[in-house]
Scaffold this active site. Structure first.
Site, PDB file in Angstrom:
ATOM      1  N   GLU A   1       7.124  -7.609  -1.785  1.00  0.00           N
ATOM      2  CA  GLU A   1       5.994  -7.116  -1.009  1.00  0.00           C
ATOM      3  C   GLU A   1       4.708  -7.417  -1.764  1.00  0.00           C
ATOM      4  O   GLU A   1       4.721  -7.735  -2.959  1.00  0.00           O
ATOM      5  CB  GLU A   1       6.098  -5.607  -0.728  1.00  0.00           C
ATOM      6  CG  GLU A   1       5.992  -4.759  -1.975  1.00  0.00           C
ATOM      7  CD  GLU A   1       5.538  -3.316  -1.701  1.00  0.00           C
ATOM      8  OE1 GLU A   1       4.980  -3.031  -0.635  1.00  0.00           O
ATOM      9  OE2 GLU A   1       5.739  -2.493  -2.602  1.00  0.00           O
TER      10      GLU A   1
ATOM     11  N   LYS B   1       3.312  -4.241   5.681  1.00  0.00           N
ATOM     12  CA  LYS B   1       4.486  -5.124   5.701  1.00  0.00           C
ATOM     13  C   LYS B   1       4.482  -5.981   6.961  1.00  0.00           C
ATOM     14  O   LYS B   1       5.040  -7.077   6.986  1.00  0.00           O
ATOM     15  CB  LYS B   1       5.741  -4.292   5.536  1.00  0.00           C
ATOM     16  CG  LYS B   1       5.773  -3.750   4.102  1.00  0.00           C
ATOM     17  CD  LYS B   1       6.771  -2.682   3.826  1.00  0.00           C
ATOM     18  CE  LYS B   1       6.784  -2.347   2.341  1.00  0.00           C
ATOM     19  NZ  LYS B   1       5.806  -1.338   1.929  1.00  0.00           N
TER      20      LYS B   1
ATOM     21  N   GLU C   1       4.120   2.881   2.195  1.00  0.00           N
ATOM     22  CA  GLU C   1       4.028   2.504   0.792  1.00  0.00           C
ATOM     23  C   GLU C   1       4.552   3.629  -0.082  1.00  0.00           C
ATOM     24  O   GLU C   1       4.583   4.780   0.343  1.00  0.00           O
ATOM     25  CB  GLU C   1       2.562   2.263   0.398  1.00  0.00           C
ATOM     26  CG  GLU C   1       1.842   1.212   1.217  1.00  0.00           C
ATOM     27  CD  GLU C   1       2.489  -0.144   1.106  1.00  0.00           C
ATOM     28  OE1 GLU C   1       3.012  -0.473   0.030  1.00  0.00           O
ATOM     29  OE2 GLU C   1       2.496  -0.881   2.108  1.00  0.00           O
TER      30      GLU C   1
HETATM   31  P1  ADP Z   1       7.417   0.208  -1.113  1.00  0.00           P
HETATM   32  O1  ADP Z   1       6.127  -0.092  -0.443  1.00  0.00           O
HETATM   33  O2  ADP Z   1       7.997   1.515  -0.715  1.00  0.00           O
HETATM   34  O3  ADP Z   1       7.354  -0.015  -2.595  1.00  0.00           O
HETATM   35  P2  ADP Z   1       9.089  -2.186  -1.062  1.00  0.00           P
HETATM   36  O4  ADP Z   1       9.021  -3.204   0.009  1.00  0.00           O
HETATM   37  O5  ADP Z   1       8.526  -2.567  -2.377  1.00  0.00           O
HETATM   38  O6  ADP Z   1       8.436  -0.850  -0.490  1.00  0.00           O
HETATM   39  O7  ADP Z   1      10.605  -1.756  -1.239  1.00  0.00           O
HETATM   40  C1  ADP Z   1      11.013  -0.814  -2.210  1.00  0.00           C
HETATM   41  C2  ADP Z   1      12.103  -1.383  -3.095  1.00  0.00           C
HETATM   42  O8  ADP Z   1      13.214  -1.822  -2.298  1.00  0.00           O
HETATM   43  C3  ADP Z   1      11.692  -2.600  -3.883  1.00  0.00           C
HETATM   44  O9  ADP Z   1      11.065  -2.240  -5.090  1.00  0.00           O
HETATM   45  C4  ADP Z   1      13.023  -3.323  -4.093  1.00  0.00           C
HETATM   46  O10 ADP Z   1      13.735  -2.760  -5.185  1.00  0.00           O
HETATM   47  C5  ADP Z   1      13.780  -3.004  -2.822  1.00  0.00           C
HETATM   48  N1  ADP Z   1      13.581  -4.103  -1.849  1.00  0.00           N
HETATM   49  C6  ADP Z   1      12.657  -4.167  -0.877  1.00  0.00           C
HETATM   50  N2  ADP Z   1      12.738  -5.322  -0.189  1.00  0.00           N
HETATM   51  C7  ADP Z   1      13.751  -6.020  -0.727  1.00  0.00           C
HETATM   52  C8  ADP Z   1      14.350  -7.295  -0.462  1.00  0.00           C
HETATM   53  N3  ADP Z   1      13.921  -8.079   0.521  1.00  0.00           N
HETATM   54  N4  ADP Z   1      15.393  -7.683  -1.230  1.00  0.00           N
HETATM   55  C9  ADP Z   1      15.848  -6.898  -2.229  1.00  0.00           C
HETATM   56  N5  ADP Z   1      15.341  -5.685  -2.529  1.00  0.00           N
HETATM   57  C10 ADP Z   1      14.301  -5.241  -1.797  1.00  0.00           C
HETATM   58 MG    MG Z   2       7.186  -1.722  -3.675  1.00  0.00          MG
END
Ligand code: ADP
Ligand code: MG
Length: 511
Positions: A150, A334, A405
């Site tokens: 992200e 996202k 987030e």
């Molecule tokens: P947030 O905004 O809550 O931090 P994220 O998109 O960073 O949301 O997702 C949280 C966690 O989930 C990430 O730090 C990662 O460990 C896991 N994650 C999210 N998307 C993926 C993905 N496409 N592949 C593997 N792990 C993921």
């Molecule tokens: Mg994150």
């Protein structure tokens, strides 16, 4: 390096626990203790700190991947500065997310209200972090590369603690690792410099300067807009202390809880809308706020009632430089990431070239970091995603994300089909479906709350970037890469947030 990280004996583990605990406390690699460690009643005056969870050894990380992340960061900064300027595109994104997401809807209303009366501040500060995991195609002969998890445009955290973690591992590499039974000689590890705290602080300092001289009779200041009861406070304090290291300009910094904005700030009389801050503990002082750095305001819990939205509007319409503005916050959803990454087709060409115009190399360096992300709407890509999300086998390779987030909001793998069944179909377009990245696991040991946890782990790399731009002239004033973060979690855990208690701090040993 074969057999890295090395196995250690129980007594070596005890010794390293002592060494790390004390180094962490002595250098502020710390958080306020979680209730599971110290009950709130046991620390009524909030005087305690505890070491943040860390790995005993810096995790091996491919140099090519690390370099790829550093190299693409300034292009990412440019991309998100440009998206923040494209109001029509963001309006479309908000429309696609739809009415089912009250938070995004309310946020957008703040922008529309300020637009109506006209913005008085056109400069914008972004302190960004782009998060990645290592991806290796089936054939192990191909070089590994990074795929983006992200892109954070608000409250990108851990830059304060991350440079400290790099220093901890550097310290251990000269004092402790050479003494182990399976010793690692001094200088054998390739530990990159990490200027995350200084780099992020430099972004704030330059925005403070860009604001120009005060136009009221008061001195300028910076406000860190925070959440009440923040446990990750030392991460924020490190940025503050970095700011104080420069003698010129002298920058007064204050921490203001989001819930107290309206109580302690006001707008100056006249059309300038300068934001004035009266520190409650220093009642004879007033400051003109040059920069608002938000470490709050990114999720619904900061907005319990309408007055919290009024407070956000009050800041947004002020002359202070916001980090971020509402537009930049929405750019970090996202949904935007999905629109950028949805596979290109002849009828749906990539929109990247609209934003990073200069050369096709920049566009392809961004494209290289994308993994497949789908909408859940009724477009062709959306219908494909709905099939995947409903399929008990296919869904196992995916994560479903709402527009939130801060960790703990995603739905993983087999939980996706039943979850979607529980949500009215009209709300589905507010989610995106993302292919899971599966980095190669290896073993490391985590020191968490005084206990050693040994086992399989995976890493997530974050690259920080800072950018100052002008929304009106559409010029970038300053664009820098600002160090890195490595977070590590157990390979069985879905989420990797350190603050949310899932992951731990780490640094890179480049291989
Ligand atoms: P947030 O905004 O809550 O931090 P994220 O998109 O960073 O949301 O997702 C949280 C966690 O989930 C990430 O730090 C990662 O460990 C896991 N994650 C999210 N998307 C993926 C993905 N496409 N592949 C593997 N792990 C993921
Ligand atoms: Mg994150």
């Amino acid at each position: 390096m074969a057999n890295y990280p090395p196995e250690i004996t129980p007594s070596e583990g005890e010794r390293m626990t002592e060494v790390i605990k004390d180094w962490a406390l002595a250098h502020g690699l710390t958080v306020r203790p979680p209730p599971a460690v110290i009950a709130a009643e046991a620390d009524p005056n909030g005087i305690l700190a505890t070491a943040v969870p860390v790995t005993l050894f810096p995790s091996p990380f491919p140099q090519v991947c690390f370099d790829q992340g550093l190299a693409v960061q300034k292009t990412y900064n440019e991309l998100y500065a440009a998206i923040s300027q494209d109001e029509a595109f963001l309006a479309q994104v908000v429309k696609e997310i739809g009415d089912s997401d009250d938070f995004i809807t309310e946020l957008w209303k703040v922008h529309l209200r300020v637009k109506e009366e006209g913005y008085v501040q056109h400069k914008s500060l972004g302190l960004f972090r782009s998060d990645y995991m290592v991806h290796q195609d089936g054939a192990s002969s191909t070089a590994p590369h990074i795929k983006q998890v992200e892109f954070n445009t608000i409250a990108s955290s851990f830059g304060g603690l991350s440079s400290q973690t790099s220093l901890l591992h550097k310290y251990l590499s000269t004092t402790e690792y050479p003494l182990l039974e399976k010793s690692i000689e001094k200088g054998a590890l390739n530990l990159p410099q990490n200027g995350s705290a200084a780099g992020l602080a430099a972004g704030i300092r330059h925005a403070f300067i860009e604001y120009g001289p005060p136009t009221t009779n008061y001195r300028k200041c910076v406000i860190f807009l925070v959440q009440g009861g923040e446990r990750n406070i030392f991460d924020q304090r490190h940025l503050e202390y970095e700011l104080q290291k420069s003698e010129e300009p002298q920058i007064p910094v204050f921490r203001l809880p989001f819930s107290e904005i309206l109580q302690h700030t006001s707008l100056a009389e006249g059309s300038g809308r300068q934001l004035l801050y009266r520190p409650p503990q220093l009642p004879s002082h007033t400051f003109e706020v040059a920069v608002i750095y938000m470490r709050s305001g990114y999720g619904p819990s900061d907005y319990p009632d309408q007055s919290a939205w009024e407070a956000r509007y009050h800041l947004e319409r002020s002359a202070a430089i916001k980090c971020p503005t509402v537009l930049t916050q929405v750019a970090g959803t996202k949904k935007v990431q999905q629109v950028l990454a949805t596979p290109e087709t002849p009828s749906n060409p990539s929109i990247l070239s609209r934003y990073v115009s200069k050369d096709s190399a920049s566009v392809s360096s961004l494209l290289d970091t994308f993994t497949n992300i789908y909408p859940l709407d009724d477009t062709e890509a959306g219908l494909k995603a709905r099939k995947i999300a409903a399929d008990p086998e296919l869904c196992k390779g995916y994560v479903l994300k709402p527009q939130r987030e801060g960790g703990g909001n995603n739905i993983y793998r087999s939980s996706i089909p039943p979850f979607l069944k529980s949500v009215p179909e009209s709300h589905w377009p507010s989610y995106i479906l993302m292919k899971l990245i599966t980095p190669p696991p290896f073993k490391n040991t985590i020191l968490r709350n005084g206990n050693l946890e040994h086992g399989g782990v995976i890493c997530e790399l974050g690259i920080y970037g800072t950018c100052i731009w002008d929304q009106q002239s559409k010029k970038i004033v300053r664009n820098e890469q600002a160090g890195y973060l490595l977070r590590t979690k157990g390979d069985k855990s879905e989420e990797g947030g350190v603050a949310a208690g899932f992951g731990c701090m780490d640094s890179c040993s480049l291989v």
